[in-house]
Motif scaffolding. Structure first.
Motif, PDB file in Angstrom:
ATOM      1  N   CYS A 100       7.391 -61.529 -55.605  1.00 16.10           N
ATOM      2  CA  CYS A 100       7.886 -63.009 -55.219  1.00 16.10           C
ATOM      3  C   CYS A 100       6.664 -63.604 -55.771  1.00 16.10           C
ATOM      4  CB  CYS A 100       7.686 -63.166 -53.644  1.00 16.10           C
ATOM      5  SG  CYS A 100       7.481 -64.971 -53.407  1.00 16.10           S
ATOM      6  N   CYS A 118       4.489 -66.143 -53.644  1.00 20.61           N
ATOM      7  CA  CYS A 118       3.048 -65.702 -52.798  1.00 20.61           C
ATOM      8  C   CYS A 118       2.826 -64.470 -53.488  1.00 20.61           C
ATOM      9  CB  CYS A 118       3.734 -65.345 -51.365  1.00 20.61           C
ATOM     10  SG  CYS A 118       4.757 -63.998 -51.125  1.00 20.61           S
ATOM     11  N   CYS A 136      12.213 -64.534 -49.363  1.00 24.58           N
ATOM     12  CA  CYS A 136      11.176 -63.712 -49.396  1.00 24.58           C
ATOM     13  C   CYS A 136      10.679 -63.280 -48.111  1.00 24.58           C
ATOM     14  CB  CYS A 136       9.798 -64.237 -50.238  1.00 24.58           C
ATOM     15  SG  CYS A 136       8.367 -63.523 -49.879  1.00 24.58           S
ATOM     16  N   CYS A 196       6.994 -65.395 -47.377  1.00 25.91           N
ATOM     17  CA  CYS A 196       6.765 -66.604 -47.531  1.00 25.91           C
ATOM     18  C   CYS A 196       7.870 -67.453 -46.940  1.00 25.91           C
ATOM     19  CB  CYS A 196       6.066 -67.214 -48.757  1.00 25.91           C
ATOM     20  SG  CYS A 196       7.242 -66.858 -50.226  1.00 25.91           S
TER      21      CYS A 196
HETATM   22 ZN   LIG Z   1       7.081 -64.960 -51.186  1.00 23.74          ZN
END
Ligand SMILES: [Zn+2]
Length: 238
Positions: free
Chosen positions: A199, A202, A223, A226
């Motif tokens: 991702c 994050c 995600c 996050c």
């Molecule tokens: Zn993330």
């Protein structure tokens, strides 16, 4: 790419632009806001002191009246003192006069204290009037200086709002709500790329199963770390 994601990305672009415009507006009008607040604070203090001044004038007149009455009573007692025939009566009159004198002293010191306070208050009232006037002048100046900028920013903001409202109509309400929460909690990045198995919001490695699903573009994915909305750029070579 999923149609829904494309719309969310456009919305995010608008929202970021809006955020910047609003920050710019806040900083441009910051000085005016501060001056206006100061002017309001001075006006409030001034009003309070003026009220206090009126009340104090009433109290002061009452004290002066009491003092005048006290003096009249002392004169009467002295006249009566001259007419008494025995020591006992004379002593009683003296006692009454002493008590009146004490009262008079108390009244006088109260009056003096009030006059001192009134003097300080009058000085502050004068100062506040000047400060208030000064802030108003500065405010007019500041507003004149930034008027064009503020106007431009306001126009840009309202244009973005029109675009945003149009964009919003084509997005599922529940997804939109989720997007808005993430946008505000995740510093203006609600939609982010899933790239190289991670991702980009994050930097967390995504479960391979999820990463595969994202690439299929069949539904919206989030995600797990996050909560950001993830998209996969098909043109980018893995
Ligand atoms: Zn993330």
């Amino acid at each position: 790419m999923l149609e829904e994601i494309t719309r969310l990305m456009s919305l995010q672009a608008i929202d970021r632009e809006l955020r910047e415009l609003e920050e710019a507006l806040a900083s441009v009008s910051g000085r005016s806001v501060q001056l206006r607040q100061e002017a309001l604070d001075y006006a409030a203090e001034l009003e309070g002191l003026q009220l206090e001044d009126q009340q104090s004038a009433v109290t002061r007149r009452n004290l002066e009246k009491e003092l005048a009455e006290n003096e009249a009573r002392q004169r009467n007692k002295r006249m009566r003192g001259n007419q008494v025939r025995n020591d006992r009566e004379s002593l009683a009159v003296d006692h009454e006069i002493d008590s009146l004198k004490e009262t008079k002293q108390r009244l006088e010191s109260e009056l003096l204290a009030m006059m001192e306070t009134a003097e300080q208050r009058t000085a502050r009232i004068k100062e506040l009037r000047e400060l208030s006037e000064q802030r108003h002048t500065e405010l007019i100046e500041a507003e004149k200086e930034t008027a064009a900028q503020v106007e431009d920013l306001k126009i840009s903001i309202s244009k973005q709002h029109v675009d945003r409202d149009l964009m919003k109509k084509n997005i599922d309400a529940a997804l939109l709500q989720r997007y808005e929460i993430i946008f505000s909690r995740r510093a203006g990045v609600a939609v982010t790329e899933a790239k190289g198995g991670t991702c980009q919001g994050c930097r967390m490695r995504l479960p391979p199963q999820l990463y595969n699903e994202i690439q299929k573009h069949l539904q919206v994915h989030f995600c797990p770390n996050c909560q950001r909305i993830l998209y996969f750029e098909t043109t980018a070579k893995e």
